[in-house]
Every structure is written in structure tokens, then in C-alpha cells.
Design an enzyme around this catalytic site. Structure first.
Site, PDB file in Angstrom:
ATOM      1  N   LYS A 175      40.108   1.910 -26.365  1.00 15.40           N
ATOM      2  CA  LYS A 175      39.115   1.294 -25.478  1.00 15.40           C
ATOM      3  C   LYS A 175      37.841   2.130 -25.521  1.00 15.40           C
ATOM      4  O   LYS A 175      37.820   3.236 -24.992  1.00 15.40           O
ATOM      5  CB  LYS A 175      39.631   1.235 -24.032  1.00 15.40           C
ATOM      6  CG  LYS A 175      38.655   0.498 -23.129  1.00 15.40           C
ATOM      7  CD  LYS A 175      38.884   0.752 -21.658  1.00 15.40           C
ATOM      8  CE  LYS A 175      37.859   1.664 -21.028  1.00 15.40           C
ATOM      9  NZ  LYS A 175      36.442   1.320 -21.180  1.00 15.40           N
ATOM     10  N   GLY A 233      41.173  10.880 -14.377  1.00 13.37           N
ATOM     11  CA  GLY A 233      42.251  11.628 -15.031  1.00 13.37           C
ATOM     12  C   GLY A 233      43.468  11.753 -14.134  1.00 13.37           C
ATOM     13  O   GLY A 233      44.612  11.615 -14.591  1.00 13.37           O
ATOM     14  N   GLU A 250      41.104  15.270 -20.915  1.00 13.57           N
ATOM     15  CA  GLU A 250      39.998  16.217 -21.054  1.00 13.57           C
ATOM     16  C   GLU A 250      38.956  15.760 -20.047  1.00 13.57           C
ATOM     17  O   GLU A 250      38.332  14.728 -20.224  1.00 13.57           O
ATOM     18  CB  GLU A 250      39.488  16.195 -22.500  1.00 13.57           C
ATOM     19  CG  GLU A 250      38.757  17.453 -22.880  1.00 13.57           C
ATOM     20  CD  GLU A 250      37.284  17.333 -22.595  1.00 13.57           C
ATOM     21  OE1 GLU A 250      36.844  17.875 -21.555  1.00 13.57           O
ATOM     22  OE2 GLU A 250      36.583  16.696 -23.383  1.00 13.57           O
ATOM     23  N   CYS A 284      30.584  17.410 -21.137  1.00 12.33           N
ATOM     24  CA  CYS A 284      31.552  18.084 -20.255  1.00 12.33           C
ATOM     25  C   CYS A 284      31.330  19.577 -20.322  1.00 12.33           C
ATOM     26  O   CYS A 284      31.692  20.310 -19.420  1.00 12.33           O
ATOM     27  CB  CYS A 284      32.974  17.837 -20.689  1.00 12.33           C
ATOM     28  SG  CYS A 284      33.299  16.192 -21.145  1.00 12.33           S
ATOM     29  N   GLU A 385      30.315  18.363 -10.533  1.00 14.21           N
ATOM     30  CA  GLU A 385      29.762  17.989 -11.840  1.00 14.21           C
ATOM     31  C   GLU A 385      28.658  16.951 -11.641  1.00 14.21           C
ATOM     32  O   GLU A 385      28.859  15.948 -10.972  1.00 14.21           O
ATOM     33  CB  GLU A 385      30.878  17.408 -12.719  1.00 14.21           C
ATOM     34  CG  GLU A 385      30.399  17.062 -14.106  1.00 14.21           C
ATOM     35  CD  GLU A 385      31.541  16.681 -15.045  1.00 14.21           C
ATOM     36  OE1 GLU A 385      32.372  15.852 -14.660  1.00 14.21           O
ATOM     37  OE2 GLU A 385      31.587  17.234 -16.170  1.00 14.21           O
TER      38      GLU A 385
END
Ligand code: UN1
Length: 495
Positions: A175, A233, A250, A284, A385
């Protein structure tokens, strides 16, 4: 007319069953329509998984080296089309052309590495505890993998997942991120041209809530590889955990560069500019915090502000541009919200802090390189983040406090220390809680043959990249061969 894409199922273009489509536009120029893509849902995922399941027995039966050879040929196609693919990536993702060339190059490196690994796929051999008997471990493919990709490395990250998974003998349903689907189409196109059989790789375009969720729950999917936010996640870990499926995650980062008093400040400046504003801060691994020892704090801050202010922001297809737009309006809004949060928290905004407007800037999602000074480690802009061109600068008294600040977030992906003192550099390597530590180099720029991933909320212990990716995408089989001709009972006959 922009190209209309279809899902790729069993090697054939198949429209989403719902017939729904969405537009993919250039974040630097909303007049530029890159393509129109299917908005798929669970039924399309079912078709794709069925195709991948049917293709699995034949693909796994091929010698690994034969699969590796197809990876090599696909990689040669990437080499040939590097410039064209880089342009396509810049058009759909926005990062500057030099970086999208690097992105395609990362896929190329990963592909040639896969070719090499296909001749190894190590197992181990150990002596048996009984005579005339041997034991060894071999690697086996697992089945159909679900892959859920991010938009910030539109070709490199799908390649980190597909090259090793396919080399190990798995089939896949991938995807792409809704914002960067064309790059995955180009990549998978190269795999097919190189000879990957129909059904081995299937693409289903669409949202995480529909396509991602369906992949996650599908009983015939043996594992899910995901790169994206820690929140998603955790959801993936929960569902795959409940169903005893493997998942490789990740996730987020809040990476810091620590600059000590003895550092080469010019080098530290180059590092932080590249780490914080490269990819418009949307890695990231991006440097989101600059932690500076008090003796050089004022000087370093002044240097950063002066240099960041000069960055040439614009359409990434222009070779002279150093920083492109944010990937979407939503991402730009998130960044701006964080800037407001930072101001309210009492951080000192010393550069940027607003969208770039006027002229061609109005066509895209541009934002000024932004620097906050006097940030304290507990502020939200120091721990959450942001995924944008926002740098939080924090002053520390010395090495120990620096390490403490570096470790004071829930993430642990990348980190950097700038110093000429080898003892303190080595101590930092020991103490920093992160999957990756750089010494006198920025937090971004991992190499494809090394393990990539992080600790704490950045992941679940897996490392894509390098050999460790092959451990994710294969299952161990322990084999005992008894050539004694009689029954030998372990733990009994030899006790
Ligand atoms: C990411 O942002 O998810 O180390 C990956 C780097 C790149 C990969 C980043 N090679 O910055």
C-alpha cells in the site's frame, strides 16, 4: 490529461471495485496533476492477497539466487531511469531533485545489496549432541507480506521492504502512501519488467483506514511491515500481536544533534542545516533539536539563524533550490500549529514561523525555515515529532546534561554528537538511547547496508536495512539429520 492509475493485481491493472478515484497533485504547484489513483477498500485488498497467495508456491520454489538475479535486473532498470524517477518523486513529494536522486539511489543500493544477499541467506550449522547426527538452521520464506509505506521516501522505503522480502521468497501486497503513489508504481513496474512473475507483488492504492486496516486483519497476510507514526504503529502491533503475526515497525523520531564546546562549529553548522532542513524536515531521522553546550550556544545559534535564513526555498525541480515545500496542506498546518504551541510555551522564535506566501509560493505548501531558541527540554516542541522545518535549540551546561536532554523524549531513532574529544564521543555512543548515533555527522543519511531503526517508541526491535531485514522477512527452520540408522534419544541416550 493526467495518467489514470489502477491497482495492480496479479500483474494486471484493476480499478478499485468502488470505482472511486483521487487526485495526486504536486505540493510545490497544485496546478500540476501528477496522476489520478484508485481509492480502494477491503474487497480490493482481498483480491490482491488472493493473487499474492496463489503466486507464492512457485515464487518460493525458485532458488534464492534466481530471485536475486531478478532483483539485479530490476535495479539496473532503476539505474537507467534514475533521473526520470527522481523527477517524478519531486513532483509528487516535493523534496529537491538532488534528494530524490538520492532516494532512487538508495533503492538502487538496496537492490544490488539484495542481489548479493540472495547468494548468502545464512543459516548456521552446529554439531549435534549425538553421534552420526547433524543439525543446522536454514531460512524459509513466510508467505504474503503486507507493506504499508510512508510518503517521505517514496521509492527508497518501499525498496527496503520489497527487495529483501522478495529475495527471501515471500510475495507481497503493498500500500503506497496516498500522497506518493506514482513512485511505487514506477518501482514495481521495474520489478515486473525485470521478470517478477504476476501476482508476486500487488499494489493497492488508498487510505490507511481502509486498505491498511484490511491488510492488517487479513488472515492470509503473514506479517506487516510499516513505516510511519508511532500512534499507527501501536495499532498495527496490537492487531498483529493479537493474531500472532509478525510486524516490523519503523516509527517516529525526535532526533537531536549535541554540540560540545570543543566542536568544529562550521562542521556542526553544515550538519544541522542538512539534518534539520533537508527533506524540509520530513525525515524520521531529521534533526529536530539542536542541543548546545553553554560556551558555544550564542555563537552556534547566531550561525544557524544566519545560514537558515539564506536557504533558497522553492520548487524542488529547480536545481538551485535547497528546500522544497511540505508534502501537503495538512502537514503545513501541523507544522504551523506546533509553531503556535512553541510561542505559547515561551520559546523564543528567532527565525521563520510562518508560511511563505506570494508569487509561486501560493501554488504550494511552502514554509519558512524556522528556529526556536531558549527551548527547554520539557516543552512540547522539544519532545514531540513535528515533521517539518522547525528546529528547537536547547542550551545545556555540559556533557552530562546534554546526554540527559538527548534521552528525554519517548523516541530513539537517530542522534549526533559534534566534538573533537574521542573519549566523550565514545561515552556518548554508549549512553545515547537511540538506534543510530553519528559522530561529527548529521542525524540523517543512513546507509542501506546497515541496520536501520530505533529504540523506545521508535519501533519494536526490528531493523530494516542491511542483513537484519532478511531476518524480518524469513522464518528459521531447524533441521536434524540422523545418519546412525538407529533411534537416538536426545537427553536420554547421551546423558
Ligand atoms: C526515514 O526518514 O524514514 O537516514 C528514512 C536517512 C535516510 C532514511 C530516512 N537514509 O536519513
Amino acid at each position: 490529461m493526467a495518467k489514470e492509475y489502477a491497482n495492480l493485481i496479479n500483474g494486471k491493472p484493476v480499478p478499485a471495485r468502488s470505482g472511486k478515484m483521487y487526485e495526486n497533485r504536486n505540493p510545490a504547484d497544485q496546478d500540476d496533476l501528477v496522476g489520478v489513483f484508485p481509492s480502494s477498500d477491503a474487497e480490493d485488498v482481498n483480491d490482491a492477497v488472493a493473487a499474492a497467495k496463489a503466486a507464492y508456491p512457485e515464487w518460493r520454489a525458485l532458488p534464492a539466487q534466481a530471485r536475486g538475479d531478478i532483483m539485479r535486473r530490476a535495479t539496473e532498470i532503476l539505474v537507467k531511469h534514475k533521473e526520470e524517477f527522481a523527477e517524478l518523486e519531486t513532483r509528487e513529494m516535493g523534496k529537491v531533485i538532488k534528494e530524490t536522486r538520492g532516494d532512487v539511489q538508495e533503492a538502487i543500493d538496496t537492490g544490488f545489496y539484495a542481489f548479493g544477499e540472495s547468494r548468502r541467506l545464512w543459516g548456521t550449522v552446529a554439531p549435534s549432541e549425538l553421534p552420526n547426527k547433524m543439525t543446522y538452521v536454514t531460512r524459509q520464506p513466510m508467505g504474503v507480506w503486507g507493506m504499508i509505506c510512508p510518503w517521505n521516501f517514496p521509492m527508497a522505503i518501499p525498496s527496503w521492504k520489497l527487495f529483501p522480502a522478495l529475495t527471501c521468497g515471500n510475495t507481497a501486497v503493498i500500500k503506497p502512501a496516498t500522497l506518493t503513489p506514482a513512485s511505487v508504481d514506477a518501482f514495481v513496474g521495474a520489478l515486473h519488467k525485470a521478470g517478477v512473475p504476476e501476482g508476486v507483488v500487488n499494489i493497492v492504492y488508498g487510505s490507511g483506514s481502509k486498505v491498511g486496516e484490511a491488510l492488517l486483519h487479513h488472515p492470509d497476510v503473514c506479517g506487516v511491515s510499516f513505516t510511519g507514526s508511532s500512534e499507527v504503529g501501536k495499532r498495527i502491533a496490537e492487531v498483529t500481536g493479537k493474531n500472532l503475526k509478525r510486524c516490523s515497525l519503523e516509527l517516529g523520531g525526535k532526533n537531536a544533534q549535541l554540540v560540545l564546546n570543543d566542536a568544529d562549529l562550521d562542521l556542526a553548522l553544515e550538519g544541522v542545516l542538512w539534518g534539520a532542513f533537508g527533506t524540509t524536515g520530513q525525515r524520521c531521522t531529521a534533526t529536530s533539536r539542536l542541543v548546545v553546550e553553554a560556551g558555544v550556544y550564542d555563537k552556534m545559534l547566531e550561525m544557524v539563524v544566519e545560514a537558515a535564513n539564506k536557504l533558497n526555498v522553492g520548487n524542488g525541480l529547480d536545481e538551485t533550490v535547497e528546500m522544497g515545500p511540505l508534502v501537503s496542506d495538512g502537514q503545513r498546518n501541523t507544522v504551523h500549529e506546533y509553531v503556535e504551541v512553541g510561542k505559547k510555551e515561551g520559546a523564543k522564535l528567532v527565525l521563520g514561523g510562518e508560511p511563505l506566501a506570494g508569487g509561486d509560493y501560493d501554488k504550494g505548501f511552502f514554509y519558512k525555515p524556522t528556529v526556536f531558541a531558549d527551548v527547554t527540554p520539557d516543552m512540547r516542541i522539544a519532545v514531540e515529532e513535528i515533521f517539518g522545518p522547525v528546529l528547537s535549540v536547547i542550551k545545556v551546561k555540559g556533557f552530562d546534561e546534554g546526554i540527559k536532554v538527548l534521552n528525554s523524549t519517548r523516541y530513539g531513532l537517530s542522534s549526533a554528537i559534534y566534538t573533537k574529544d574521542v573519549n566523550r564521543a565514545m561515552k556518548a555512543v554508549e549512553l545515547i538511547e537511540a538506534g543510530i548515533t553519528y559522530v561529527n555527522a548529521p542525524t540523517i543519511g543512513a546507509e542501506c547496508h546497515m541496520p536501520f531503526g530505533g529504540v523506545k517508541d521508535t519501533g519494536n526491535g526490528h531493523r530494516e536495512g542491511g542483513w537484519t531485514a532478511y531476518e524480518i522477512f524469513s522464518e528459521l527452520k531447524t533441521v536434524y539429520i540422523d545418519y546412525s540408522g538407529g533411534l537416538q534419544r536426545a537427553q536420554i541416550d547421551n546423558a
